[in-house]
Design an enzyme around this catalytic site. Structure first.
Site, PDB file in Angstrom:
ATOM      1  N   SER A   1       0.836  -1.200   0.000  1.00  0.00           N
ATOM      2  CA  SER A   1       0.000   0.000   0.000  1.00  0.00           C
ATOM      3  C   SER A   1       0.876   1.257   0.000  1.00  0.00           C
ATOM      4  CB  SER A   1      -0.952  -0.037   1.204  1.00  0.00           C
ATOM      5  OG  SER A   1      -1.926   0.961   1.136  1.00  0.00           O
TER       6      SER A   1
ATOM      7  N   ARG B   1     -11.803   6.991  10.190  1.00  0.00           N
ATOM      8  CA  ARG B   1     -11.445   5.565  10.166  1.00  0.00           C
ATOM      9  C   ARG B   1     -12.547   4.727   9.527  1.00  0.00           C
ATOM     10  NH1 ARG B   1      -7.448   2.084   9.504  1.00  0.00           N
ATOM     11  NH2 ARG B   1      -7.702   0.152  10.685  1.00  0.00           N
TER      12      ARG B   1
ATOM     13  N   ASP C   1      -9.158  -5.929  -4.745  1.00  0.00           N
ATOM     14  CA  ASP C   1      -8.681  -4.665  -4.183  1.00  0.00           C
ATOM     15  C   ASP C   1      -9.156  -3.536  -5.088  1.00  0.00           C
ATOM     16  OD1 ASP C   1      -7.361  -2.483  -3.181  1.00  0.00           O
ATOM     17  OD2 ASP C   1      -5.343  -3.337  -3.350  1.00  0.00           O
TER      18      ASP C   1
ATOM     19  N   HIS D   1      -8.364  -4.772  -0.273  1.00  0.00           N
ATOM     20  CA  HIS D   1      -7.042  -4.176  -0.095  1.00  0.00           C
ATOM     21  C   HIS D   1      -6.292  -4.789   1.088  1.00  0.00           C
ATOM     22  CE1 HIS D   1      -3.931  -1.200  -0.561  1.00  0.00           C
ATOM     23  NE2 HIS D   1      -4.113  -0.738   0.665  1.00  0.00           N
ATOM     24  N   ASP D   2      -7.004  -5.155   2.127  1.00  0.00           N
ATOM     25  CA  ASP D   2      -6.367  -5.720   3.319  1.00  0.00           C
ATOM     26  C   ASP D   2      -5.706  -7.069   3.063  1.00  0.00           C
ATOM     27  OD1 ASP D   2      -6.633  -3.729   5.138  1.00  0.00           O
ATOM     28  OD2 ASP D   2      -8.280  -4.633   6.263  1.00  0.00           O
TER      29      ASP D   2
END
EC number: 2.3.1.46
Length: 397
Positions: free
Chosen positions: A154, A224, A319, A352-353
């Site tokens: 990332s 967040r 992602d 994405h994680d």
């Protein structure tokens, strides 16, 4: 082997830099400290060092744990350690906490030596390139002239790519995971909405909330929550939460009805307890500003023309924050420059994680790449050294 973390207990270190660091903005910062951790052993010729760059809300604490606290395991502990894909029995791994962070390196909450008060809103805006310059200074102090590899996922991948551009002779391999050569318009939009949530929180006080003894928690929570949505795929959210109701029926109000709402608020609450609001602003701006091809008229091939490293890029099909197409742009530009590049596009459901998780195909791809890197290093060390010619022959030559 410790079942909580194969590296066991680790400790951070710090290094102070009195000399000013010129920043891309035209400002500079001096009298700053970088916090870092190391794992493994640096070999005699200092050729086995790996720099791992962290993403938005991570830090220098990549692997191992602090004391006996099992919850303090490093953010990439599944990747780094003895016998792991980045094997600390072979490589010397360094993790550096970036300037502006809230995990030890000098940041907005620290004292500005010019005023005797916390930097707060006066902490200078930092870019990815500024972080790389600071990391290079740390490497100089550690006596590391060239890294075997610079690696990151990332935002960390952006730093690794920047290393290959700014210091082409100082890394032999560049590993860029779940990253991008620049943010899309949509990503910049998400970042701005998150920043606005913080900037408009009454407890933010223009960035100088430290003096008021408060924290802009509401803004951090919302920031967040927005960010977390972008890290997960729709498939993962649907499988984990669906449209499940927390109490089994509609409440006909504006509180928590759905399980996904409960989850996001939990993540927001947790984040607001440990992360600094000014740091969030700084890091998301660094994300937005990253665009190395901008100085080359948007030509990524030209941007990467002077790189010398070999590359591994990894992307994940679900992602949508940094989609595989963005990694392919980098691959294409490297191929255009006849660089050695390996590319793995992993069909993983996690969004994405995924770069933080234990997908076997992903882990095996990284393990294989580092294994080949190690073999290459061993072969080079075993090659017989050419004997120098005698003085007379040298003079005739």
């Amino acid at each position: 082997m410790d079942n909580m973390s194969s590296l066991g207990i680790v400790s951070p270190q710090s290094m102070f830099f009195p000399e000013p660091l010129p920043l891309q903005s035209g400002a500079e910062i001096a009298d700053y400290t970088l916090v870092y951790e190391t794992y493994g052993t640096l070999n005699a010729d200092r050729s086995n060092a790996i720099l791992i760059c962290h993403a938005l809300n991570a830090s220098h604490h990549i692997a191992g744990r602090y004391g006996e606290d099992a919850s303090s395991v490093g953010w990439w502990d599944n990747m780094v350690g003895p016998g792991k894909p980045v094997d600390t029995d072979k490589f010397f791994v360094i993790g550096v906490n970036n300037l502006g962070s809230c995990f030890g390196s000098t940041g907005p909450m620290h004292t500005n030596p010019a005023t005797g008060k916390p930097y707060g809103a006066h902490f200078p805006v930092i870019t990815v390139e500024d972080w790389v310059q600071a990391q290079a200074r740390l490497a100089d102090r550690l006596g590391i002239e060239q890294f075997a590899a610079v690696m990151g996922g990332s935002l960390g991948g952006m730093q690794a790519l920047s290393w290959s551009i700014l210091f082409p002779q100082r890394l032999r391999h560049c590993i860029v995971i779940a990253s991008t050569p620049k943010l899309s318009t949509q990503n910049i939009a998400f970042d701005d909405v998150a920043r606005q949530a913080i900037l408009t929180d009454p407890d933010f006080h223009g960035g100088d909330f430290y003096a008021h003894g408060v924290v802009p928690k509401n803004g951090l929570r919302v920031a967040r929550m927005i960010g977390h949505i972008t890290y997960l795929s729709d498939d993962v959210m649907a499988a984990k939460f669906g449209r499940d109701l927390r109490s089994g029926k509609y409440q006909f109000g504006y509180g928590i009805d759905f399980e996904i709402e409960s989850y996001l608020r939990y993540q927001g609450d947790k984040f607001s307890e440990y992360f600094d609001a000014n740091t969030y602003l700084l890091i998301t701006k660094a994300l937005d500003y990253f665009d190395p091809a901008r100085d080359f008229g948007g030509d990524l091939t030209k941007t990467l023309e002077n790189t010398q490293a070999e590359f591994l890029l990894v992307s994940f099909t679900t992602d949508w924050r940094f989609a595989p197409e963005r990694s392919r742009e980098i691959v294409e530009a490297l191929v255009n420059n006849r660089r050695k590049v390996s590319y793995a596009e992993i069909d993983a459901p996690h969004g994405h994680d995924a770069f933080l998780l234990d997908d076997a195909r992903y882990m095996n791809a990284v393990r294989s790449y580092f294994g080949n890197m190690w073999q290459q290093m061993q072969q080079q060390q075993q090659q017989p050294q050419l004997q120098p010619k005698n003085t007379t022959e040298g003079a005739r030559a």
